[in-house]
Design an enzyme around this catalytic site. Structure first.
Site, short mmCIF file in Angstrom:
data_model
loop_
_atom_site.label_atom_id
_atom_site.label_comp_id
_atom_site.label_asym_id
_atom_site.label_seq_id
_atom_site.Cartn_x
_atom_site.Cartn_y
_atom_site.Cartn_z
N TYR A 153 8.78 -4.30 -9.90
CA TYR A 153 8.30 -5.30 -10.87
C TYR A 153 8.27 -4.78 -12.30
O TYR A 153 7.35 -5.07 -13.04
CB TYR A 153 6.90 -5.81 -10.49
CG TYR A 153 6.90 -6.58 -9.20
CD1 TYR A 153 7.04 -7.96 -9.20
CD2 TYR A 153 6.78 -5.94 -7.97
CE1 TYR A 153 7.05 -8.67 -8.02
CE2 TYR A 153 6.79 -6.64 -6.78
CZ TYR A 153 6.93 -8.01 -6.82
OH TYR A 153 6.95 -8.71 -5.65
N LYS B 246 -1.47 -4.71 4.86
CA LYS B 246 -2.40 -4.46 3.75
C LYS B 246 -3.71 -3.77 4.15
O LYS B 246 -3.78 -2.57 4.17
CB LYS B 246 -2.64 -5.77 2.99
CG LYS B 246 -1.37 -6.22 2.27
CD LYS B 246 -1.63 -7.07 1.06
CE LYS B 246 -0.42 -7.17 0.18
NZ LYS B 246 0.40 -8.37 0.36
N ASP C 197 0.40 -15.80 8.67
CA ASP C 197 0.59 -14.57 7.90
C ASP C 197 -0.74 -14.17 7.28
O ASP C 197 -1.13 -14.67 6.22
CB ASP C 197 1.66 -14.81 6.82
CG ASP C 197 1.91 -13.55 5.99
OD1 ASP C 197 1.15 -12.57 6.12
OD2 ASP C 197 2.88 -13.56 5.19
N TYR D 95 4.43 -16.77 -0.11
CA TYR D 95 4.97 -15.41 -0.27
C TYR D 95 4.77 -14.65 1.05
O TYR D 95 3.66 -14.57 1.56
CB TYR D 95 4.30 -14.65 -1.41
CG TYR D 95 4.86 -13.25 -1.52
CD1 TYR D 95 6.09 -13.01 -2.12
CD2 TYR D 95 4.17 -12.16 -0.99
CE1 TYR D 95 6.62 -11.73 -2.18
CE2 TYR D 95 4.69 -10.88 -1.05
CZ TYR D 95 5.92 -10.67 -1.65
OH TYR D 95 6.45 -9.40 -1.71
C1 PLP Z 1 1.91 -8.62 0.49
C2 PLP Z 1 2.24 -9.67 1.46
C3 PLP Z 1 3.32 -9.54 2.34
C4 PLP Z 1 4.28 -8.38 2.28
O1 PLP Z 1 3.66 -7.18 2.62
P1 PLP Z 1 4.33 -5.80 2.13
O2 PLP Z 1 3.56 -4.75 2.86
O3 PLP Z 1 4.16 -5.75 0.66
O4 PLP Z 1 5.76 -5.84 2.53
C5 PLP Z 1 3.53 -10.54 3.27
N1 PLP Z 1 2.72 -11.62 3.33
C6 PLP Z 1 1.68 -11.79 2.51
C7 PLP Z 1 0.81 -12.99 2.64
C8 PLP Z 1 1.41 -10.83 1.53
O5 PLP Z 1 0.41 -11.02 0.67
#
Ligand code: PLP
Length: 425
Positions: free
Chosen positions: A19, A267, A238, A146
Site C-alpha cells: 500500500y 488476524k 469470513d 474485502y
Molecule cells: C484482512 C482480511 C482478510 C485477509 O487476511 P490476510 O491475512 O491479510 O490475507 C480476509 N477477510 C477479511 C474480512 C479481512 O479483514
C-alpha cells in the site's frame, strides 16, 4: 569508512512495502519494541497502537504468556509436515475451536493467513458441487466486501482500483448490497433467479472492515442467510476480522441465529502474534470429499500448514481471551466507545458514527470529497502519529480497533485528541 546507514535508508533501498504510493510515500517508522498496547520507535517515542497493528493484536504486544508458551513449543518441535503427520497442538486447537465455533462446524483445515483461509473456503465450496456432479460456478458476495489480496480472495472482494488491473481474470461474482429493510426483498428475488448457479455466499458478518468499517443489521443479515440456505447456497462466514471478540462476542456468528456452513479465521487467531489461518466447515462438506475417487480429493496444502508454534500461540491467545480480565476489558471498551459516540452525536464534522463491540468508526466531514486517497486522510494520519497515537484512516473514515488491554486512560486520551483535532483541522 563505510557510512552507517539509518534503518530508514536501508529499508528504502531494499524493501517494497504494501500500500505504498510513490507520491505520498513518507518514510516508514522503524519500530524497535512493543509492550501491551504500545509500540516504541528508535528514539524511544511511544505510540498507542489504536488499530491493533492492522486489526490483529488482541492482548497487546510481546505478551509474556504467549511468548512463554511459544518458546517452550519451539524447544520441542517448531515445524513438521502436516500431510501424513499430526501433532498435539493442532489437535488441541481444533478440538477447542470446534467447542466455541458456531454450532455445525465439524472440521478444521489449517493454512497461513486470512487470504488463504478464504481461498480454501472457496475451493471447498466449488469442489463440493463438482464432487456431487452438479457443478456451480457463480459466487455470491456483498458489494464493497474485502476478503484478501490473493487471486480468489480478490475476485470475491468488491471491484475497485485495487482489482482493476486484473478485472478480466476474476471469477463470476454476483454482487448484492448489504441488506436493509428497503432492499432486502429485491435482493432475495435476484438471488432466487440465479440460485441454481450459485455455489456459495461469502460475507463479512455485521462489519465490513476494509470498506470503511461499514455496519449492517443483524436482523436483516439473518433474513438474507435464511433465504440463501433455502436456495441451497453454501454460507461462508469470513470472520477473519470480526472473530475473537472484536464485535463484543467471541464470533460475529454469536449475534446471528442462522449458522454458516464454513468459517474463515485469521488476524486475531494467534492473538495477532503469528501468521495463521483456519477454514472450518460442516460435515456435509467434508463428506463430499470422502471417496475412493482420487479426483474428489481436496488438493490443497501449504508448507506451513498447522505450524506447531502458531497452534500454540492460538491456544495461548484463547486462554487469555477467556479470562474474566479480557472479557471485562472488551465490555469496558464497548461501553467507553458508546459514551464517546453519544458525546459526539451533535458534532458537525463527525458523520455516521457507528460502533460494534470494540470497533468504533466515523466519517470525518471537512467539505472535501471523501476518497481513500484524500489529503485529509494523510493529514489525520500524521496528526495522530505526532501525538503518539497510531490511527490509520481509511479515506476520511477514522476508526479505532484497540487491543483489549488498552487502558481506560489511553482510550480517553485518544477520544480527547480527536476532540482537539476537530477544532485544529
Ligand atoms: C484482512 C482480511 C482478510 C485477509 O487476511 P490476510 O491475512 O491479510 O490475507 C480476509 N477477510 C477479511 C474480512 C479481512 O479483514
Amino acid at each position: 569508512m563505510i557510512p552507517r546507514l539509518s534503518l530508514i535508508e536501508r529499508d528504502r533501498a531494499a524493501i517494497w512495502h504494501p500500500y505504498t504510493q510513490a507520491h505520498t510515500a513518507s518514510s516508514p517508522i522503524p519500530i524497535i519494541s512493543g509492550k501491551g498496547s504500545y509500540l516504541f520507535d528508535e528514539q524511544g517515542k511511544r505510540y498507542i497502537d489504536a488499530i491493533s497493528s492492522w486489526w490483529v493484536t488482541l492482548h497487546g504486544h510481546a505478551h509474556p504468556y504467549i511468548a512463554e508458551q511459544v518458546g517452550r513449543q519451539f524447544d520441542k518441535l517448531e515445524q513438521v509436515i502436516f500431510a501424513g503427520f499430526t501433532h498435539l497442538p493442532a489437535i488441541e486447537l481444533a478440538e477447542r475451536l470446534l467447542k466455541i465455533l458456531p454450532v455445525g462446524q465439524d472440521k478444521i483445515f489449517y493454512s497461513d493467513n486470512g487470504s488463504t483461509a478464504v481461498e480454501v473456503a472457496l475451493k471447498m465450496c466449488l469442489q463440493y458441487w463438482y464432487n456431487k456432479g452438479a457443478p456451480r460456478k457463480k459466487i455470491l458476495a456483498f458489494e464493497h466486501g474485502y476478503h484478501g489480496d490473493t487471486f480468489g480472495a480478490m475476485a470475491v472482494s468488491g471491484r475497485s482500483a485495487w482489482t482493476a488491473p486484473f478485472s478480466s481474470l476474476l471469477f463470476d461474482v454476483l454482487y448484492i448490497p448489504v441488506p436493509t429493510l428497503e432492499n432486502i426483498e429485491a435482493t432475495k428475488l435476484v438471488i432466487k433467479q440465479h440460485c441454481q448457479d450459485i455455489a456459495c455466499f461469502i460475507f463479512e458478518p455485521l462489519v465490513q472492515g476494509s470498506a470503511g468499517m461499514l455496519m449492517h443489521s443483524v436482523v436483516q443479515l439473518d433474513e438474507l442467510l435464511v433465504h440463501c440456505r433455502n436456495c441451497d447456497i453454501l454460507l461462508i462466514q469470513d470472520e477473519v476480522f470480526t472473530g475473537f471478540g472484536r464485535t463484543g462476542k467471541i464470533f460475529a456468528a454469536d449475534h446471528l441465529v442462522t449458522k454458516p456452513d464454513l468459517v474463515c479465521l485469521s488476524k486475531g487467531l494467534t492473538g495477532g502474534t503469528m501468521p495463521f489461518g483456519i477454514t472450518s466447515c460442516c460435515n456435509q462438506i467434508y463428506e463430499a470429499f470422502l471417496s475412493e475417487d482420487l479426483y474428489k480429493t481436496l488438493f490443497h496444502g501449504h508448507s506451513f500448514t498447522a505450524n506447531p508454534l502458531a497452534c500454540v500461540a492460538a491456544l495461548a491467545s484463547l486462554d487469555l481471551l477467556e479470562t474474566k480480565y479480557t472479557q471485562d476489558n472488551i465490555g469496558r471498551i464497548d461501553a467507553q466507545h458508546k459514551g464517546f459516540s453519544a458525546e459526539m452525536s451533535d458534532e458537525k464534522k463527525i458523520l455516521n458514527i457507528r460502533q460494534c463491540g470494540t470497533i468504533l468508526a466515523f466519517d470525518w466531514y471537512d467539505g472535501s470529497h471523501p476518497s481513500y486517497f484524500s489529503a485529509l486522510r494523510n493529514k489525520l494520519y500524521h496528526y495522530f502519529l505526532d501525538r503518539g497515537i497510531l490511527l490509520r484512516p481509511l479515506g476520511n473514515t477514522l476508526y479505532l480497533v484497540p487491543p483489549y488491554c488498552t487502558s481506560e486512560e489511553d482510550l480517553n486520551y485518544i477520544y480527547g485528541t480527536i476532540k482537539v483535532a476537530l477544532t485544529d483541522l
